[in-house]
Design a protein around this motif. Structure first.
Motif, PDB file in Angstrom:
ATOM      1  N   ASP A  92      59.968 -68.434  19.000  1.00  0.00           N
ATOM      2  CA  ASP A  92      59.941 -67.704  20.276  1.00  0.00           C
ATOM      3  C   ASP A  92      58.871 -68.266  21.208  1.00  0.00           C
ATOM      4  O   ASP A  92      59.104 -68.404  22.414  1.00  0.00           O
ATOM      5  CB  ASP A  92      59.718 -66.203  20.034  1.00  0.00           C
ATOM      6  CG  ASP A  92      60.941 -65.573  19.381  1.00  0.00           C
ATOM      7  OD1 ASP A  92      62.049 -65.750  19.927  1.00  0.00           O
ATOM      8  OD2 ASP A  92      60.791 -64.959  18.309  1.00  0.00           O
ATOM      9  N   ALA A  93      57.722 -68.622  20.625  1.00  0.00           N
ATOM     10  CA  ALA A  93      56.642 -69.197  21.449  1.00  0.00           C
ATOM     11  C   ALA A  93      57.088 -70.542  22.023  1.00  0.00           C
ATOM     12  O   ALA A  93      56.845 -70.841  23.208  1.00  0.00           O
ATOM     13  CB  ALA A  93      55.379 -69.371  20.596  1.00  0.00           C
ATOM     14  N   VAL A  94      57.765 -71.329  21.222  1.00  0.00           N
ATOM     15  CA  VAL A  94      58.205 -72.648  21.700  1.00  0.00           C
ATOM     16  C   VAL A  94      59.257 -72.493  22.806  1.00  0.00           C
ATOM     17  O   VAL A  94      59.228 -73.189  23.824  1.00  0.00           O
ATOM     18  CB  VAL A  94      58.740 -73.506  20.520  1.00  0.00           C
ATOM     19  CG1 VAL A  94      59.333 -74.815  21.008  1.00  0.00           C
ATOM     20  CG2 VAL A  94      57.622 -73.767  19.509  1.00  0.00           C
ATOM     21  N   LEU A  95      60.158 -71.538  22.626  1.00  0.00           N
ATOM     22  CA  LEU A  95      61.184 -71.314  23.657  1.00  0.00           C
ATOM     23  C   LEU A  95      60.549 -70.860  24.967  1.00  0.00           C
ATOM     24  O   LEU A  95      60.939 -71.310  26.048  1.00  0.00           O
ATOM     25  CB  LEU A  95      62.197 -70.272  23.167  1.00  0.00           C
ATOM     26  CG  LEU A  95      63.184 -70.792  22.114  1.00  0.00           C
ATOM     27  CD1 LEU A  95      63.843 -69.631  21.369  1.00  0.00           C
ATOM     28  CD2 LEU A  95      64.249 -71.689  22.732  1.00  0.00           C
ATOM     29  N   ASP A  96      59.533 -69.965  24.867  1.00  0.00           N
ATOM     30  CA  ASP A  96      58.838 -69.506  26.076  1.00  0.00           C
ATOM     31  C   ASP A  96      58.187 -70.665  26.790  1.00  0.00           C
ATOM     32  O   ASP A  96      58.201 -70.752  28.019  1.00  0.00           O
ATOM     33  CB  ASP A  96      57.723 -68.517  25.701  1.00  0.00           C
ATOM     34  CG  ASP A  96      58.284 -67.127  25.523  1.00  0.00           C
ATOM     35  OD1 ASP A  96      59.461 -66.923  25.888  1.00  0.00           O
ATOM     36  OD2 ASP A  96      57.551 -66.268  24.978  1.00  0.00           O
ATOM     37  N   ASP A  97      57.631 -71.559  26.006  1.00  0.00           N
ATOM     38  CA  ASP A  97      56.905 -72.690  26.550  1.00  0.00           C
ATOM     39  C   ASP A  97      57.871 -73.722  27.167  1.00  0.00           C
ATOM     40  O   ASP A  97      57.683 -74.195  28.282  1.00  0.00           O
ATOM     41  CB  ASP A  97      56.099 -73.297  25.372  1.00  0.00           C
ATOM     42  CG  ASP A  97      55.318 -74.518  25.758  1.00  0.00           C
ATOM     43  OD1 ASP A  97      54.946 -74.599  26.937  1.00  0.00           O
ATOM     44  OD2 ASP A  97      55.085 -75.385  24.885  1.00  0.00           O
ATOM     45  N   VAL A  98      58.935 -74.049  26.435  1.00  0.00           N
ATOM     46  CA  VAL A  98      59.821 -75.156  26.863  1.00  0.00           C
ATOM     47  C   VAL A  98      60.916 -74.683  27.819  1.00  0.00           C
ATOM     48  O   VAL A  98      61.299 -75.404  28.731  1.00  0.00           O
ATOM     49  CB  VAL A  98      60.456 -75.845  25.615  1.00  0.00           C
ATOM     50  CG1 VAL A  98      61.425 -76.931  26.014  1.00  0.00           C
ATOM     51  CG2 VAL A  98      59.369 -76.409  24.691  1.00  0.00           C
ATOM     52  N   ARG A  99      61.436 -73.474  27.609  1.00  0.00           N
ATOM     53  CA  ARG A  99      62.584 -72.971  28.381  1.00  0.00           C
ATOM     54  C   ARG A  99      63.666 -74.048  28.502  1.00  0.00           C
ATOM     55  O   ARG A  99      63.994 -74.555  29.597  1.00  0.00           O
ATOM     56  CB  ARG A  99      62.152 -72.514  29.786  1.00  0.00           C
ATOM     57  CG  ARG A  99      61.278 -71.311  29.773  1.00  0.00           C
ATOM     58  CD  ARG A  99      61.978 -70.045  29.382  1.00  0.00           C
ATOM     59  NE  ARG A  99      62.788 -69.481  30.468  1.00  0.00           N
ATOM     60  CZ  ARG A  99      63.778 -68.613  30.291  1.00  0.00           C
ATOM     61  NH1 ARG A  99      64.110 -68.243  29.071  1.00  0.00           N
ATOM     62  NH2 ARG A  99      64.428 -68.128  31.322  1.00  0.00           N
ATOM     63  N   PRO A 100      64.260 -74.430  27.386  1.00  0.00           N
ATOM     64  CA  PRO A 100      65.180 -75.570  27.392  1.00  0.00           C
ATOM     65  C   PRO A 100      66.498 -75.293  28.120  1.00  0.00           C
ATOM     66  O   PRO A 100      66.999 -74.172  28.107  1.00  0.00           O
ATOM     67  CB  PRO A 100      65.438 -75.795  25.899  1.00  0.00           C
ATOM     68  CG  PRO A 100      65.227 -74.458  25.271  1.00  0.00           C
ATOM     69  CD  PRO A 100      64.133 -73.798  26.059  1.00  0.00           C
ATOM     70  N   ASP A 101      67.025 -76.326  28.715  1.00  0.00           N
ATOM     71  CA  ASP A 101      68.375 -76.244  29.300  1.00  0.00           C
ATOM     72  C   ASP A 101      69.416 -76.411  28.196  1.00  0.00           C
ATOM     73  O   ASP A 101      70.546 -75.948  28.315  1.00  0.00           O
ATOM     74  CB  ASP A 101      68.560 -77.365  30.334  1.00  0.00           C
ATOM     75  CG  ASP A 101      67.512 -77.286  31.425  1.00  0.00           C
ATOM     76  OD1 ASP A 101      67.494 -76.258  32.128  1.00  0.00           O
ATOM     77  OD2 ASP A 101      66.685 -78.216  31.544  1.00  0.00           O
ATOM     78  N   ILE A 102      69.009 -77.144  27.165  1.00  0.00           N
ATOM     79  CA  ILE A 102      69.923 -77.419  26.052  1.00  0.00           C
ATOM     80  C   ILE A 102      69.167 -77.211  24.745  1.00  0.00           C
ATOM     81  O   ILE A 102      68.026 -77.664  24.611  1.00  0.00           O
ATOM     82  CB  ILE A 102      70.405 -78.897  26.100  1.00  0.00           C
ATOM     83  CG1 ILE A 102      71.205 -79.163  27.382  1.00  0.00           C
ATOM     84  CG2 ILE A 102      71.220 -79.266  24.864  1.00  0.00           C
ATOM     85  CD1 ILE A 102      71.421 -80.638  27.678  1.00  0.00           C
ATOM     86  N   VAL A 103      69.807 -76.532  23.800  1.00  0.00           N
ATOM     87  CA  VAL A 103      69.253 -76.470  22.435  1.00  0.00           C
ATOM     88  C   VAL A 103      70.286 -77.086  21.497  1.00  0.00           C
ATOM     89  O   VAL A 103      71.461 -76.693  21.518  1.00  0.00           O
ATOM     90  CB  VAL A 103      68.960 -75.017  21.977  1.00  0.00           C
ATOM     91  CG1 VAL A 103      68.444 -75.006  20.536  1.00  0.00           C
ATOM     92  CG2 VAL A 103      67.958 -74.343  22.903  1.00  0.00           C
ATOM     93  N   ILE A 104      69.846 -78.043  20.718  1.00  0.00           N
ATOM     94  CA  ILE A 104      70.707 -78.536  19.635  1.00  0.00           C
ATOM     95  C   ILE A 104      70.108 -77.936  18.369  1.00  0.00           C
ATOM     96  O   ILE A 104      68.973 -78.258  17.991  1.00  0.00           O
ATOM     97  CB  ILE A 104      70.713 -80.086  19.533  1.00  0.00           C
ATOM     98  CG1 ILE A 104      71.021 -80.740  20.885  1.00  0.00           C
ATOM     99  CG2 ILE A 104      71.676 -80.531  18.419  1.00  0.00           C
ATOM    100  CD1 ILE A 104      72.450 -80.951  21.231  1.00  0.00           C
ATOM    101  N   GLU A 105      70.843 -77.041  17.754  1.00  0.00           N
ATOM    102  CA  GLU A 105      70.340 -76.286  16.607  1.00  0.00           C
ATOM    103  C   GLU A 105      70.793 -76.979  15.324  1.00  0.00           C
ATOM    104  O   GLU A 105      71.988 -77.114  15.075  1.00  0.00           O
ATOM    105  CB  GLU A 105      70.885 -74.856  16.680  1.00  0.00           C
ATOM    106  CG  GLU A 105      70.060 -73.823  15.962  1.00  0.00           C
ATOM    107  CD  GLU A 105      69.864 -74.062  14.474  1.00  0.00           C
ATOM    108  OE1 GLU A 105      68.699 -74.193  14.037  1.00  0.00           O
ATOM    109  OE2 GLU A 105      70.869 -74.132  13.733  1.00  0.00           O
ATOM    110  N   ALA A 106      69.817 -77.406  14.523  1.00  0.00           N
ATOM    111  CA  ALA A 106      70.159 -78.160  13.314  1.00  0.00           C
ATOM    112  C   ALA A 106      69.465 -77.607  12.072  1.00  0.00           C
ATOM    113  O   ALA A 106      69.224 -78.333  11.122  1.00  0.00           O
ATOM    114  CB  ALA A 106      69.812 -79.636  13.519  1.00  0.00           C
ATOM    115  N   THR A 107      69.126 -76.296  12.107  1.00  0.00           N
ATOM    116  CA  THR A 107      68.539 -75.702  10.902  1.00  0.00           C
ATOM    117  C   THR A 107      69.554 -74.800  10.189  1.00  0.00           C
ATOM    118  O   THR A 107      69.494 -74.655   8.971  1.00  0.00           O
ATOM    119  CB  THR A 107      67.306 -74.829  11.213  1.00  0.00           C
ATOM    120  OG1 THR A 107      67.727 -73.660  11.928  1.00  0.00           O
ATOM    121  CG2 THR A 107      66.265 -75.571  12.028  1.00  0.00           C
ATOM    122  N   GLY A 108      70.419 -74.161  10.965  1.00  0.00           N
ATOM    123  CA  GLY A 108      71.333 -73.178  10.378  1.00  0.00           C
ATOM    124  C   GLY A 108      70.608 -71.897   9.993  1.00  0.00           C
ATOM    125  O   GLY A 108      71.202 -71.007   9.391  1.00  0.00           O
ATOM    126  N   ALA A 109      69.345 -71.786  10.341  1.00  0.00           N
ATOM    127  CA  ALA A 109      68.563 -70.584   9.993  1.00  0.00           C
ATOM    128  C   ALA A 109      68.882 -69.485  11.019  1.00  0.00           C
ATOM    129  O   ALA A 109      68.690 -69.672  12.227  1.00  0.00           O
ATOM    130  CB  ALA A 109      67.077 -70.905   9.996  1.00  0.00           C
TER     131      ALA A 109
END
Ligand code: BGC
Length: 353
Positions: free
Chosen positions: A228-245
């Motif tokens: 959540d902290a990283v998302l707040d910081d980066v606010r990405p336009d694209i997320v490539i999710e590769a954990t499956g968590a």
């Protein structure tokens, strides 16, 4: 020749067998296996949780991340003896469905597709294998043994194509990308992100080992803080999710910039429960025109895109992703996870096996 085999559904059935050399038929290439990449899907098959043998027997030659050298190629096949090749994993369903009929077997609608080393077809985990040239992809000689990364790169190339196609439904000017998970899929997704000139961030739990350096080597930023902290910081336009968590998946859905695209590539185990505020997730997606898209497998077009991406990549960087090489005789070791692993590769070459 030696081959890595498994009885799907039966934990502990992994073994190395001596099998007769396959005979090429109907214009197939005869290929000497060089290396086989090991991924989470293979480990799932080895654990008995996934995979289906070919009809009429209970065992399967394992392996779908291939690299080999053509020993024999029929005239007119487009290949010659000595070429480095990788084999395509999936084959269209026999009906075929509308997608498979159009070469988009990665989008098969009736799930009756087959997959080498996974579903109803023997894989590439053998010292000799055959492949129809229509399902073989040339690997640049410059890549050498890093050519074993062709298949995971094809999966990532497809994911990027999905993101771009979704993005282009409206004005699309992405700047920041967050890749979650710095395993092989995440790292290759980051490579393709950097190749697109995007500001790239990668999140993983570990703080030591080769992952941070590999991410830094791309000119991308490594994070190991809370999602959540990283998302707040980066606010990405694209997320490539590769954990499956599950927790990472749902956090990503909530945390993009408006018009965000989350591409899910990780397969998660079932049975893990999570409490989410579904109203918030829904509201965010609607009010921001966000999209969540799943992506699996790859068709021929994506293998070509993968070949182009690998051709532009730094071979030393690709080689550094291969953290363990195991001779085929000790195959079991390759399927056991060890701390610090990124990509484990089984060596099929008889001189090292
Ligand atoms: C492979 C894909 C395959 C998927 C599901 C992945 O590990 O890379 O090609 O479609 O597993 O079987």
């Amino acid at each position: 020749m030696r081959a890595v085999t498994v009885t799907p559904g039966q934990e502990g059935s992994l073994g190395v067998r001596d099998l007769p050399e396959p005979e090429p038929e109907h214009g197939e290439l005869l290929v000497d296996g060089i290396a086989l990449g090991v991924c989470g899907t293979d480990r799932e098959i080895v654990s008995g949780a996934y995979g289906t043998p070919p009809p009429g027997r209970d065992w399967l030659v394992l392996g779908h991340e291939s690299l080999g050298r053509v020993r024999q190629a029929p005239a007119g096949s487009g290949f010659a003896s000595g070429d480095l090749v990788a084999g395509v994993v999936r084959r269209p369903d026999p009906v075929p469905c509308g997608a498979c009929a159009r070469g988009e077997f990665d989008m098969c609608r009736n799930q009756r597709y087959t997959e080498r080393g996974i579903k109803e077809r023997d894989g590439y985990g053998a010292q000799t294998w055959c492949v129809d040239p229509a399902y073989a992809v040339r690997v640049e000689p410059r890549l050498g043994s890093a050519g074993v990364l062709m298949e995971p790169t094809s999966v990532v190339a497809k994911a990027w194509e999905q993101v771009e196609r979704v993005g282009e439904r409206g004005w699309f000017g992405p700047r920041r990308v967050l890749v979650t998970g710095a395993g092989p899929i995440g790292l290759l997704a980051a490579l393709l992100s950097v190749q697109r000139g995007l500001e790239t961030h990668v999140l993983d739990r570990v703080t030591r080992g080769v992952k941070p350096a590999l991410v830094g080597g791309l000119g991308a930023t490594y994070h190991s803080d809370d999602i959540d902290a990283v998302l707040d910081d980066v606010r990405p336009d694209i997320v490539i999710e590769a954990t499956g968590a599950a927790q990472v998946v749902f956090a990503a859905m909530r945390g993009t910039a408006p018009y965000g695209i989350v591409c899910l590539t990780g397969v998660s185990p079932s049975g893990r429960r999570l409490t989410v505020d579904a109203g918030v997730v829904n509201r965010e997606i609607v009010l921001e025109n966000d999209v969540v898209v799943g992506s699996v497998n790859a068709n021929r077009r994506h293998y070509q895109q993968a070949a182009d991406a690998l051709a532009k990549a730094d071979v030393d960087w690709l080689e550094r992703m291969i953290t363990r090489r195991v001779p085929v005789a000790r195959a079991e070791e390759a399927f056991r996870r060890e701390p610090g692993d990124v990509k484990t590769v089984l060596s099929l070459d008889p001189s090292t096996a």
